[in-house]
Design an enzyme around this catalytic site. Structure first.
Site, PDB file in Angstrom:
ATOM      1  N   MET A   1       0.802  -1.229   0.000  1.00  0.00           N
ATOM      2  CA  MET A   1       0.000   0.000   0.000  1.00  0.00           C
ATOM      3  C   MET A   1       0.835   1.279   0.000  1.00  0.00           C
ATOM      4  O   MET A   1       0.294   2.375   0.141  1.00  0.00           O
ATOM      5  CB  MET A   1      -0.963   0.017   1.198  1.00  0.00           C
ATOM      6  CG  MET A   1      -1.916  -1.142   1.217  1.00  0.00           C
ATOM      7  SD  MET A   1      -2.881  -1.243  -0.306  1.00  0.00           S
ATOM      8  CE  MET A   1      -3.642  -2.843  -0.097  1.00  0.00           C
ATOM      9  N   CYS A   2       2.144   1.164  -0.145  1.00  0.00           N
ATOM     10  CA  CYS A   2       2.996   2.354  -0.197  1.00  0.00           C
ATOM     11  C   CYS A   2       2.885   3.032  -1.555  1.00  0.00           C
ATOM     12  O   CYS A   2       2.835   2.378  -2.592  1.00  0.00           O
ATOM     13  CB  CYS A   2       4.458   1.979   0.051  1.00  0.00           C
ATOM     14  SG  CYS A   2       4.835   1.690   1.769  1.00  0.00           S
ATOM     15  N   HIS A   3       2.886   4.356  -1.515  1.00  0.00           N
ATOM     16  CA  HIS A   3       2.870   5.142  -2.743  1.00  0.00           C
ATOM     17  C   HIS A   3       4.276   5.235  -3.323  1.00  0.00           C
ATOM     18  O   HIS A   3       5.262   5.221  -2.580  1.00  0.00           O
ATOM     19  CB  HIS A   3       2.378   6.566  -2.455  1.00  0.00           C
ATOM     20  CG  HIS A   3       0.942   6.618  -2.052  1.00  0.00           C
ATOM     21  ND1 HIS A   3       0.544   6.385  -0.753  1.00  0.00           N
ATOM     22  CD2 HIS A   3      -0.177   6.862  -2.766  1.00  0.00           C
ATOM     23  CE1 HIS A   3      -0.778   6.497  -0.688  1.00  0.00           C
ATOM     24  NE2 HIS A   3      -1.239   6.784  -1.892  1.00  0.00           N
TER      25      HIS A   3
ATOM     26  N   MET B   1       7.969   4.515   5.859  1.00  0.00           N
ATOM     27  CA  MET B   1       8.183   3.145   5.400  1.00  0.00           C
ATOM     28  C   MET B   1       9.490   3.024   4.625  1.00  0.00           C
ATOM     29  O   MET B   1      10.177   2.003   4.722  1.00  0.00           O
ATOM     30  CB  MET B   1       7.010   2.664   4.548  1.00  0.00           C
ATOM     31  CG  MET B   1       5.708   2.525   5.333  1.00  0.00           C
ATOM     32  SD  MET B   1       5.864   1.571   6.864  1.00  0.00           S
ATOM     33  CE  MET B   1       6.396   0.001   6.244  1.00  0.00           C
ATOM     34  N   GLU B   2       9.865   4.043   3.887  1.00  0.00           N
ATOM     35  CA  GLU B   2      11.140   4.018   3.159  1.00  0.00           C
ATOM     36  C   GLU B   2      12.313   3.995   4.132  1.00  0.00           C
ATOM     37  O   GLU B   2      13.284   3.259   3.929  1.00  0.00           O
ATOM     38  CB  GLU B   2      11.226   5.226   2.217  1.00  0.00           C
ATOM     39  CG  GLU B   2      10.322   5.131   1.008  1.00  0.00           C
ATOM     40  CD  GLU B   2       8.842   5.411   1.262  1.00  0.00           C
ATOM     41  OE1 GLU B   2       8.041   5.261   0.318  1.00  0.00           O
ATOM     42  OE2 GLU B   2       8.455   5.779   2.405  1.00  0.00           O
TER      43      GLU B   2
ATOM     44  N   ASP C   1      23.912 -11.127   6.011  1.00  0.00           N
ATOM     45  CA  ASP C   1      24.325 -11.933   4.857  1.00  0.00           C
ATOM     46  C   ASP C   1      25.838 -11.931   4.691  1.00  0.00           C
ATOM     47  O   ASP C   1      26.439 -12.973   4.447  1.00  0.00           O
ATOM     48  CB  ASP C   1      23.665 -11.397   3.586  1.00  0.00           C
ATOM     49  CG  ASP C   1      24.132 -12.158   2.357  1.00  0.00           C
ATOM     50  OD1 ASP C   1      23.960 -13.394   2.330  1.00  0.00           O
ATOM     51  OD2 ASP C   1      24.682 -11.523   1.438  1.00  0.00           O
TER      52      ASP C   1
END
Length: 171
Positions: A75-77, A118-119, A133
């Site tokens: 749902m992120c733009h 969110m970014e 990793d």
């Protein structure tokens, strides 16, 4: 449920409409912590990890992740990012000798009609996974912990600052 911006009239998730929102400068800062053996942190700091410069690769991975957030979070733009940076704070655990921590902090900015929380969170998460990793051959017991929003500014909801007892200088 129609009054909630992320649900349609059938109660199903939708991307919210931000077309009527004012475009303003918005910034978010997020943090993640990678807990590891002290020897692993030393290997990172001294450039002894066989896969290469861990912090340089994690830096690039975090920037790339911030730019790809809408591909990962449904749902992120898609928004134009004007700034992405990551900082690393190695520290020995206070009073303990069995583990050390690498704090990773991201700062993401835009001029848009929606925020970049969110970014910023995606940037530190992917940077932390990249550290894992690159170092898993020497320390499989590493833990990625404490992923959270530290602060945000701009937008209708105003500024937010998580109450933190400390701030550090980056490396």
């Amino acid at each position: 449920m129609a009054e909630w911006s992320h649900f349609n009239e059938q109660g199903r998730a939708k991307m919210s409409d931000v077309s009527g929102k004012e475009q303003t400068k918005r910034t978010a800062v997020a943090r993640a912590v990678v807990r590891m053996k002290p020897e692993t942190l030393s290997a990172i700091q001294e450039g002894r990890v066989k896969k290469g410069d861990v912090l340089a690769v994690a830096q690039v991975a975090g920037v790339m992740a911030a730019k790809r957030t809408p591909d990962l979070i449904p749902m992120c733009h898609t928004i134009p990012l004007t700034h992405v940076d990551l900082r690393f704070f190695p520290r020995e655990s206070e009073g303990r000798r069995d583990f050390a921590e690498l704090e990773i902090e991201s700062e993401v900015s835009t001029v848009a009609s929606t925020g970049v929380e969110m970014e910023a969170l995606t940037a530190v998460s992917v940077a932390a996974l990249t550290v894992y990793d690159m170092c898993k051959a020497i320390d499989r017991a590493m833990e990625v912990t404490s992923v959270y929003l530290l602060e945000k500014s701009g937008g209708k909801s105003g500024d937010y600052r998580r109450d933190e007892p400390w701030r550090r200088n980056g490396v």
